[in-house]
Design a protein around this motif. Structure first.
Motif, mmCIF file in Angstrom:
data_model
loop_
_atom_site.group_PDB
_atom_site.id
_atom_site.type_symbol
_atom_site.label_atom_id
_atom_site.label_comp_id
_atom_site.label_asym_id
_atom_site.label_seq_id
_atom_site.Cartn_x
_atom_site.Cartn_y
_atom_site.Cartn_z
ATOM 1 N N ARG A 97 0.998 -1.257 0.281
ATOM 2 C CA ARG A 97 -0.119 0.050 -0.081
ATOM 3 C C ARG A 97 0.878 1.177 -0.127
ATOM 4 N NH1 ARG A 97 -3.676 0.914 5.096
ATOM 5 N NH2 ARG A 97 -1.809 1.944 5.794
ATOM 6 N N VAL A 98 0.378 2.160 -0.867
ATOM 7 C CA VAL A 98 1.137 3.562 -0.880
ATOM 8 C C VAL A 98 0.261 4.566 -0.035
ATOM 9 C CG1 VAL A 98 1.852 5.427 -2.428
ATOM 10 C CG2 VAL A 98 2.311 2.943 -3.176
ATOM 11 N N ASP A 99 1.055 5.142 1.194
ATOM 12 C CA ASP A 99 0.561 6.027 1.916
ATOM 13 C C ASP A 99 0.590 7.356 1.610
ATOM 14 O OD1 ASP A 99 -0.608 3.858 3.146
ATOM 15 O OD2 ASP A 99 0.463 3.972 5.186
ATOM 16 N N ARG A 100 -0.222 8.076 1.033
ATOM 17 C CA ARG A 100 -0.255 9.562 0.782
ATOM 18 C C ARG A 100 -1.370 10.478 1.508
ATOM 19 N NH1 ARG A 100 3.679 10.611 1.199
ATOM 20 N NH2 ARG A 100 3.911 12.563 -0.287
ATOM 21 N N THR A 101 -1.075 11.642 1.512
ATOM 22 C CA THR A 101 -2.118 12.424 2.128
ATOM 23 C C THR A 101 -2.557 13.837 1.181
ATOM 24 O OG1 THR A 101 -0.677 13.626 3.449
ATOM 25 C CG2 THR A 101 -1.864 11.931 4.663
ATOM 26 N N MET A 102 -3.697 14.410 1.358
ATOM 27 C CA MET A 102 -4.090 15.606 0.738
ATOM 28 C C MET A 102 -4.620 16.449 1.729
ATOM 29 S SD MET A 102 -6.404 15.965 -2.585
ATOM 30 C CE MET A 102 -6.660 17.642 -3.432
ATOM 31 N N GLN A 103 -3.791 17.476 1.901
ATOM 32 C CA GLN A 103 -4.320 18.576 2.914
ATOM 33 C C GLN A 103 -5.537 19.786 2.053
ATOM 34 O OE1 GLN A 103 -3.445 19.225 6.479
ATOM 35 N NE2 GLN A 103 -5.158 20.520 5.804
ATOM 36 N N LEU A 104 -6.649 19.718 2.532
ATOM 37 C CA LEU A 104 -7.290 20.843 1.971
ATOM 38 C C LEU A 104 -7.819 21.809 3.071
ATOM 39 C CD1 LEU A 104 -10.361 18.142 1.007
ATOM 40 C CD2 LEU A 104 -8.533 19.024 -0.247
ATOM 41 N N ALA A 105 -7.809 23.037 2.420
ATOM 42 C CA ALA A 105 -8.345 24.196 3.055
ATOM 43 C C ALA A 105 -9.684 24.333 4.003
ATOM 44 C CB ALA A 105 -8.110 25.503 2.252
ATOM 45 N N PHE A 106 -9.776 25.081 4.753
ATOM 46 C CA PHE A 106 -10.927 25.321 5.388
ATOM 47 C C PHE A 106 -11.993 25.544 4.095
ATOM 48 C CE2 PHE A 106 -8.946 25.526 9.620
ATOM 49 C CZ PHE A 106 -9.877 24.960 10.201
ATOM 50 N N GLY A 107 -13.191 25.133 4.274
ATOM 51 C CA GLY A 107 -14.320 25.478 3.458
ATOM 52 C C GLY A 107 -14.556 24.696 2.195
ATOM 53 N N VAL A 108 -13.381 23.814 1.795
ATOM 54 C CA VAL A 108 -13.493 23.115 0.891
ATOM 55 C C VAL A 108 -14.340 21.701 1.276
ATOM 56 C CG1 VAL A 108 -11.821 21.416 -0.905
ATOM 57 C CG2 VAL A 108 -11.158 23.825 0.030
ATOM 58 N N ASP A 109 -15.000 21.226 0.205
ATOM 59 C CA ASP A 109 -15.759 20.097 0.538
ATOM 60 C C ASP A 109 -14.923 18.915 0.049
ATOM 61 O OD1 ASP A 109 -17.713 18.068 0.650
ATOM 62 O OD2 ASP A 109 -18.994 18.615 -1.170
ATOM 63 N N PRO A 110 -14.868 17.945 1.384
ATOM 64 C CA PRO A 110 -13.745 16.719 1.301
ATOM 65 C C PRO A 110 -14.637 15.778 0.392
ATOM 66 C CG PRO A 110 -14.628 16.956 3.449
ATOM 67 C CD PRO A 110 -15.003 18.363 3.028
ATOM 68 N N LEU A 111 -15.887 15.816 0.479
ATOM 69 C CA LEU A 111 -16.493 14.677 -0.346
ATOM 70 C C LEU A 111 -16.283 15.035 -1.824
ATOM 71 C CD1 LEU A 111 -19.741 14.014 1.901
ATOM 72 C CD2 LEU A 111 -17.610 12.884 1.912
ATOM 73 N N ALA A 112 -16.598 16.043 -2.112
ATOM 74 C CA ALA A 112 -16.261 16.340 -3.748
ATOM 75 C C ALA A 112 -15.114 16.109 -4.150
ATOM 76 C CB ALA A 112 -16.761 17.861 -3.839
ATOM 77 N N VAL A 113 -13.958 16.463 -3.304
ATOM 78 C CA VAL A 113 -12.760 16.211 -3.746
ATOM 79 C C VAL A 113 -12.505 14.888 -3.885
ATOM 80 C CG1 VAL A 113 -10.179 16.534 -3.062
ATOM 81 C CG2 VAL A 113 -11.906 18.413 -2.741
ATOM 82 N N ILE A 114 -12.907 14.130 -2.865
ATOM 83 C CA ILE A 114 -12.869 12.408 -2.901
ATOM 84 C C ILE A 114 -13.336 11.617 -4.155
ATOM 85 C CG2 ILE A 114 -13.449 10.281 -1.880
ATOM 86 C CD1 ILE A 114 -13.423 11.665 0.874
#
Length: 290
Positions: free
Chosen positions: A194-211
């Motif tokens: 498994r490759v483990d990476r992260t994505m930092q989102l700013a406040f106010g960004v919809d995480p579900l839409a980004v997913i």
């Protein structure tokens, strides 16, 4: 003429005396010579028989180890150690056959062995660890492993050292005792990694839409496995906003390619959605005066 006869008569007793002495010496030393000759012949026969038995035993051991698929390097070293040990025993046995006291000789060998063991303790430790590594095979040539702070592909396993090629293409040689004495992680044992990476989102960004936008990009990366499917979920919240976990699976041979392509997919998704960069939100404290 009379003088010659007289002289000859005088020499006859001396000749007889010499003959008696020679006969006496012959009678005295002949049994000793015969006994010594028989012992030498017996020693030669014992040596030849012992060498044949040693050769037969070492060969038989080699065939047994080959039938059990033992490593060729381990077979060679075991055969050499057995041959040297048996030859020493054979020499001590022959010396004992000649009546030579072998107790002191054996004590001397034991003392020399202890001295060599003390001087080569680290080398012997690596030797023992190498034997166990070859027998139990926690890793093999071609596996990608991490032992302590060393990580890379195993290119050679010796009885004393293991040769590892690091990801930056540097050859590292580490003692087997160090490898076996630390936590060893073998990334090639299982079918995928498994490759483990992260994505930092700013406040106010919809995480579900980004997913939803990121999923097809990650799935389209070459060598990413469809099963198990990539995991993209909300991992955490911090002072910058929401943190997404981006975790595709792949074979260990493609790990770094998938790692870098995943980073690229994260950047491209953020650019395509025009996501704002994360930033710290400073909170203002409001004090109410009574």
């Amino acid at each position: 003429m009379a003088m010659i006869q007289t002289k000859g008569a005088l020499m006859e007793p001396e000749i007889q005396t010499i003959q008696k002495e020679v006969t006496s010496l012959s009678d005295r030393f002949m049994p000793i010579a015969v006994d010594f000759g028989l012992k030498v012949l017996g020693a030669l026969l014992l040596y030849m028989l012992g060498r044949w038995l040693i050769s037969f035993g070492v060969g038989l051991l080699g065939r047994v180890l080959t039938a059990r698929n033992f490593d060729a390097t381990l077979q060679r070293y075991i055969a050499n150690i057995l041959a040297v040990t048996l030859n020493i025993v054979l020499v001590v046995a022959i010396l004992g056959y000649f009546g030579i006291e072998t107790t002191s000789f054996a004590a001397l060998l034991a003392g020399v062995g202890l001295a060599i063991g003390a001087a080569w303790s680290g080398l012997l430790g690596n030797f023992a660890a190498g034997a166990f590594l070859i027998i139990f095979r926690p890793y093999k040539v071609g596996d990608y492993v991490k032992a302590g702070d060393l990580e890379g592909t195993v290119t050679e396993i010796g009885l004393f050292n293991t040769v590892i090629t690091t990801p930056d293409h540097v050859q590292a040689i580490v003692g087997n005792s160090k490898v076996s004495g630390e936590v060893l992680r073998n990334f090639s044992t299982l079918a995928h990694r498994r490759v483990d990476r992260t994505m930092q989102l700013a406040f106010g960004v919809d995480p579900l839409a980004v997913i939803e936008a990121l999923k097809p990009r990650i799935a389209a990366i070459p060598n990413v496995l469809a099963e198990p499917a990539p995991t993209i979920e909300i991992l955490d919240f911090n002072e910058l906003g929401t943190v997404l976990a981006v975790r595709p699976h792949c074979h260990t041979d493609h790990y770094w390619q998938v790692w870098f392509d995943t980073n690229r997919a994260i950047v491209e998704t953020g650019k395509a959605m025009a996501l704002p960069p994360p930033f710290n939100v400073e909170r203002e404290e409001i004090f109410h005066r009574p």
